[in-house]
Design an enzyme around this catalytic site. Sequence first.
Site, PDB file in Angstrom:
ATOM      1  N   HIS A  52      38.369  32.181  44.757  1.00  0.00           N
ATOM      2  CA  HIS A  52      38.804  33.196  43.786  1.00  0.00           C
ATOM      3  C   HIS A  52      38.946  32.634  42.364  1.00  0.00           C
ATOM      4  CE1 HIS A  52      41.121  36.191  41.683  1.00  0.00           C
ATOM      5  NE2 HIS A  52      42.177  35.398  41.661  1.00  0.00           N
ATOM      6  N   HIS A  76      44.794  29.430  37.401  1.00  0.00           N
ATOM      7  CA  HIS A  76      45.629  30.587  37.065  1.00  0.00           C
ATOM      8  C   HIS A  76      46.595  31.024  38.156  1.00  0.00           C
ATOM      9  CE1 HIS A  76      42.628  33.281  39.060  1.00  0.00           C
ATOM     10  NE2 HIS A  76      43.684  34.040  39.242  1.00  0.00           N
ATOM     11  N   GLU A  80      52.010  30.506  40.489  1.00  0.00           N
ATOM     12  CA  GLU A  80      52.491  31.621  41.304  1.00  0.00           C
ATOM     13  C   GLU A  80      52.424  31.319  42.798  1.00  0.00           C
ATOM     14  OE1 GLU A  80      54.018  34.080  40.241  1.00  0.00           O
ATOM     15  OE2 GLU A  80      53.989  35.606  41.807  1.00  0.00           O
ATOM     16  N   ASP A  81      51.335  30.700  43.234  1.00  0.00           N
ATOM     17  CA  ASP A  81      51.092  30.618  44.671  1.00  0.00           C
ATOM     18  C   ASP A  81      51.185  29.228  45.291  1.00  0.00           C
ATOM     19  OD1 ASP A  81      50.653  33.328  44.699  1.00  0.00           O
ATOM     20  OD2 ASP A  81      48.481  33.161  44.446  1.00  0.00           O
ATOM     21  N   ASP A 143      40.403  37.856  36.371  1.00  0.00           N
ATOM     22  CA  ASP A 143      41.090  37.783  37.667  1.00  0.00           C
ATOM     23  C   ASP A 143      41.042  39.148  38.351  1.00  0.00           C
ATOM     24  OD1 ASP A 143      43.125  36.896  39.638  1.00  0.00           O
ATOM     25  OD2 ASP A 143      44.482  38.150  38.460  1.00  0.00           O
ATOM     26  N   ASP A 263      22.365  64.131  30.756  1.00  0.00           N
ATOM     27  CA  ASP A 263      22.178  62.855  30.059  1.00  0.00           C
ATOM     28  C   ASP A 263      22.732  61.677  30.860  1.00  0.00           C
ATOM     29  OD1 ASP A 263      24.542  64.106  29.654  1.00  0.00           O
ATOM     30  OD2 ASP A 263      24.870  63.333  27.638  1.00  0.00           O
TER      31      ASP A 263
HETATM   32 MN    MN Z   1      44.196  35.539  40.772  1.00  0.00          MN
END
Ligand code: MN
Length: 731
Positions: A52, A76, A80-81, A143, A263
């Site tokens: 990812h 990134h 957080e993870d 992301d 169109d």
């Molecule tokens: Mn992410």
Amino acid sequence: MDEVYQSYLDLEEKIREYDPDLNASRLRSAYEYARQMHGNQKRKDGSAYITHPIASAEITAEMGLDEDAIVACLLHDCIEDTKATYEDISKRFGSTVADIVEGVTKLTRVTYTSKEEEQVENLRKMLIAMAKDIRVILIKIADRLHNMRTMNYQSAEKQREKARETMEVYAPIAHRLGMQKIKWELEDLALIYLDPLGYSELSAKLEMRMKSLEGFMTSIQRKISSRMDEYGIKAAVFGRIKHIYSIYRKMYSQHRDFNEVFDICAFRVIVDDIADCYNVLGHIHDLFKPLPGKFKDYISTPKANNYQSIHTTVIGTEGIPFEVQIRTREMHHTAEYGIAAHWKYKEGLTSKTAGEEKFAWIRTLLETQQDTDAQDFVQALKIDLFGDEVFVFTPQGDVINLPAGATPIDFAYAIHSAVGNRMTGAKVNGKLVTIDTALSNGDVVEILTSGASKGPSRDWMSIAKSSEARGKIKQWFKKERREENIIHGKASFEAEMKRNNLRLSDPDMDDLLPVILKKLSFSSLDDMYAAIGYGGLTSVRAVNRVREELIRVKKQDREKIQTDKLASAAPAARSTRPIRGIMVEGLDNCLIKFSRCCTPVPGDSVVGFITRGYGVSVHRKTCQNYKNARARGEDEGRWINVSWGDTAGETYETSLKVLSRDRGGLVLDLATALSAAKVKINSLSARDLGNGNALAYVSVNVKDLEELSALISRLEVLSGVTSVLRSGAET
Ligand code: MN
């Protein structure tokens, strides 16, 4: 070879194409660090998590972002993870990268629930403002784009939630930043989950139509290309079907069936310079019949997001209308990647400019735009650049927009003045804070209130940053606190009187107070109490005035009046007729006044008090002041018998207190009842007692007790009224 490693190598290759100075070992160590940190984490589709960040980084490379941004994109999700920290990243990759990663983390933590348009707009602005560095937003968009591309393994609920957020927040941000290509892809991906049936129906129909249009599109493309060749114009011509969501939206907003949307084809002619753009336009209009009103020149007047192009809609050989967009290569790149493109072109690849300067070009870019449509957004970007606003959340997820440096006080008053006035404390992100804490973008602010709160304190005025909060606090002090000021002022005044051996209930006060109030420029006793409570007047000074006045009248007393020979006090010259219906025992022709404390009327049993310098004051025998004075046994000789004489033709001012449930229209109902009783109203006012009750003061002129009693009965039956009392009476 390891598939993940191969995708990393592809990324490195892609960056090298536009950045020959790439520090590959730094990029590689970011990839290795992220891979190690994410370890065995898996995505929902079972692939390694690291795929990812690599895929996201590839999108940022397509945008042409700089090395710091791409390194940050690889990292990134680390804060957080994974166990990675800001300090760790900062040490390895520098504080710029760490700041960007932290910025992305903060945006990731913002939770989104569907809101009305104004709230969504605030949320978009907040995300921008929170980003501080525009690269944070660009990474967040990359992301989101990759997550939307790989959404099929998520739960249905998550899919809808993310799709809605993408449609309402991220696609509009991409649009405002001029990133058309990404905006389109985000919209189409979001539509898949927001209206799965509509999406698949429409894409099936499009595919069918495309087959029938294929020949048409090829022939148009050839026609344009050969005309370009003929005149020696270097141009690339592309035909395409418009993206699904734009057709979908057109069908719904214009209530048209798919077959009525014509169109859906568009052509692009990309040339080298602006002169050629207008050249090509001439040729197109020569080849095909232009539709009136469909020509737009965004080259001379770019859109707010810096989009530049010439648009024209023409009719082809088979009567099918199609749009042609004409632009330069650079304009095309800007149209596809927006602000990110400018990053690449204007910023250069090895720029070391300081933060403030780094954004200067965006500022110039935005300030020179003519399109007012996106002005709010321009404003939001300026906020980002100048930092004069802050966006915070309510616990319900609403975004509140405050001036920079705003505190929980500003927040509370922005919610409602009642919240501000009852604030006892505040929590920011779940933690108790002091009320002068400066709020940051994205903070969740909760105000603690209590009905028992005494209201704002004076120093809040200097803590609050918004004029709204300051205004509301000022208002409160002026109005809401009056009742409390009166109570405190009265207590303070009475205590001071007591210290000086003076009594408010002294019958002399009835005459003295109006004089004192006038000298101090107050129109009522309550006004004076309020001023004392507020601190505008000290009780010592007020009581000094009382003493001075007492001394003055006593002196007058000694000079002019013999208390036991009232006759001499009665200023015969001043009073030939009146006596106002009162007969004073043993005396003729003396000055009569009716006390303000109990306002007697004919029919009341009354008693007289020989005042110092004001003649005889008439009180009711039930008057509390009279009773108290008699009980104290002071000035016994000054009380004399009086009685009612002929009162025909006279009316007497008397006052009433009406206690009622607090309700709208009370004063109006009282006024109506009083008018109906045909009495003269001298004054009528009501105030909220704060406990759901209200107290009204009524001053009227009546002939006698009989008329007054009838009036009281009329008032007592009014809705909400609990009691009607005469002033000065025992309660
Ligand atoms: Mn992410």
